[in-house]
Design an enzyme around this catalytic site. Structure first.
Site, short mmCIF file in Angstrom:
data_model
loop_
_atom_site.label_atom_id
_atom_site.label_comp_id
_atom_site.label_asym_id
_atom_site.label_seq_id
_atom_site.Cartn_x
_atom_site.Cartn_y
_atom_site.Cartn_z
N PRO A 2 50.61 34.50 41.81
CA PRO A 2 49.65 35.56 42.15
C PRO A 2 50.38 36.89 42.37
O PRO A 2 51.46 36.91 42.92
CB PRO A 2 49.02 35.09 43.47
N GLU A 3 49.78 37.96 41.91
CA GLU A 3 50.35 39.27 42.16
C GLU A 3 49.61 39.93 43.32
O GLU A 3 48.64 39.40 43.85
CB GLU A 3 50.29 40.11 40.88
#
Ligand SMILES: [Zn+2]
Length: 296
Positions: A2-3
């Site tokens: 996930p960013e």
């Protein structure tokens, strides 16, 4: 992985349930994830009130009244599932469907709101690269967070600051923007997107956009603006997907972020009048997507 926009979307999804709520019961169902759980993990949280749910880079910070700050990282595959009397929701689902398998439910937080409404927040992580650690006092001095650079959200990151961060650097722009000590929380996807929006090549020597002069100043201003806007747009889109998800109640309308360059090798560039094609190259072992026609 996930960013930052996904982590921020997770934070915003959890915030209404957790902030101001009391932890009635906390259960870790195994001794460790990427790291062992802190000693007395459950005991130090149970009965306490969560005063705030924050975020620094890709770390969530759960602030406990009179106690430690719980630093949470989603790792590769971690997600939080919220179960209330109205149903369940997994905030922050952008690119990958998240596991709902009970076998991977590793941490359970049972909470009660100030009004007494009960909810359950479950941390699920099939690959177990996520982690939860305690920070005593301010989390900013915890070894995990202490060396982090500036946030790409808000207005802190402007052209002048970015130029000072990149000044004298010989590394390619892509590598400099991925360096968490300079800008915290930027990852592979949004670096490609920001460089495309700014019209700058990922291969370019970073220091060249920091040299004194009108052109360089314009470029660092443009790049800072592109970084902030690409992150803000992704967070806004994540928020709207949550609303859609709640409306459809169970039919899984996962948000697919429409990237301009990421994962679009061979497609025409969408910069007006460009006519170029998106290419994939490998930098430091990771894919970079860009258009060599309009990114210089
Ligand atoms: Zn182009």
């Amino acid at each position: 992985m996930p960013e930052l926009p996904e982590v921020e979307t997770v934070r915003r999804g959890l915030q209404p349930v957790l902030e101001g709520a009391r932890l009635v019961r906390v259960e870790a169902r195994r001794p460790d994830l990427r790291f062992p759980f802190p000693r007395d993990f459950s005991a130090r949280l149970t009965g306490k009130t969560i005063t705030a749910l924050g975020r620094r880079a890709k770390y969530l910070t759960m602030h406990i009244d009179g106690g430690p700050v719980l630093i949470c990282h989603l790792g590769m595959s971690g997600s939080f599932r919220i179960e209330t009397s109205d149903g369940s929701d997994i905030p922050g689902v952008f690119h990958h469907e998240r596991s709902k398998s009970a076998a991977h439910d590793h941490v359970v937080f049972d909470v009660a709101s100030a009004e007494g409404a009960r909810s359950r927040v479950i941390f699920n992580d099939p690959r177990r690269f996520g982690f939860m650690l305690f920070a005593e006092g301010t989390p900013d001095t915890h070894p995990m967070l202490a060396g982090l650079g500036v946030e790409p959200t808000g207005n802190t990151l402007d052209g002048v600051l970015l130029a000072s961060l990149l000044e004298g650097r010989r590394s390619p722009l892509k590598a400099a923007l991925l360096d968490q000590r300079l800008i915290a929380g930027l990852g592979n996807i949004y670096v490609s997107e920001a460089l495309w929006r700014a019209g700058l090549s990922p291969l370019r020597e970073s220091g060249t956009i920091a040299k004194a002069g009108k052109k360089a100043a314009g470029q660092s201003e443009r790049l800072a603006g592109a970084i902030r806007s690409v992150i803000a747009d992704a967070i806004a889109a994540g928020g709207s997907s949550l609303r859609d998800y709640v409306q459809t109640d169970g039919s899984l309308g996962y948000f697919q972020h429409s990237f301009a360059v990421y994962d679009r090798e061979g497609e025409p560039c969408s910069t007006p009048g460009c006519g170029g094609q998106i290419e994939r190259i490998v930098q430091s072992g990771r894919s970079t997507f860009y258009c060599r026609t309009c990114q210089r």
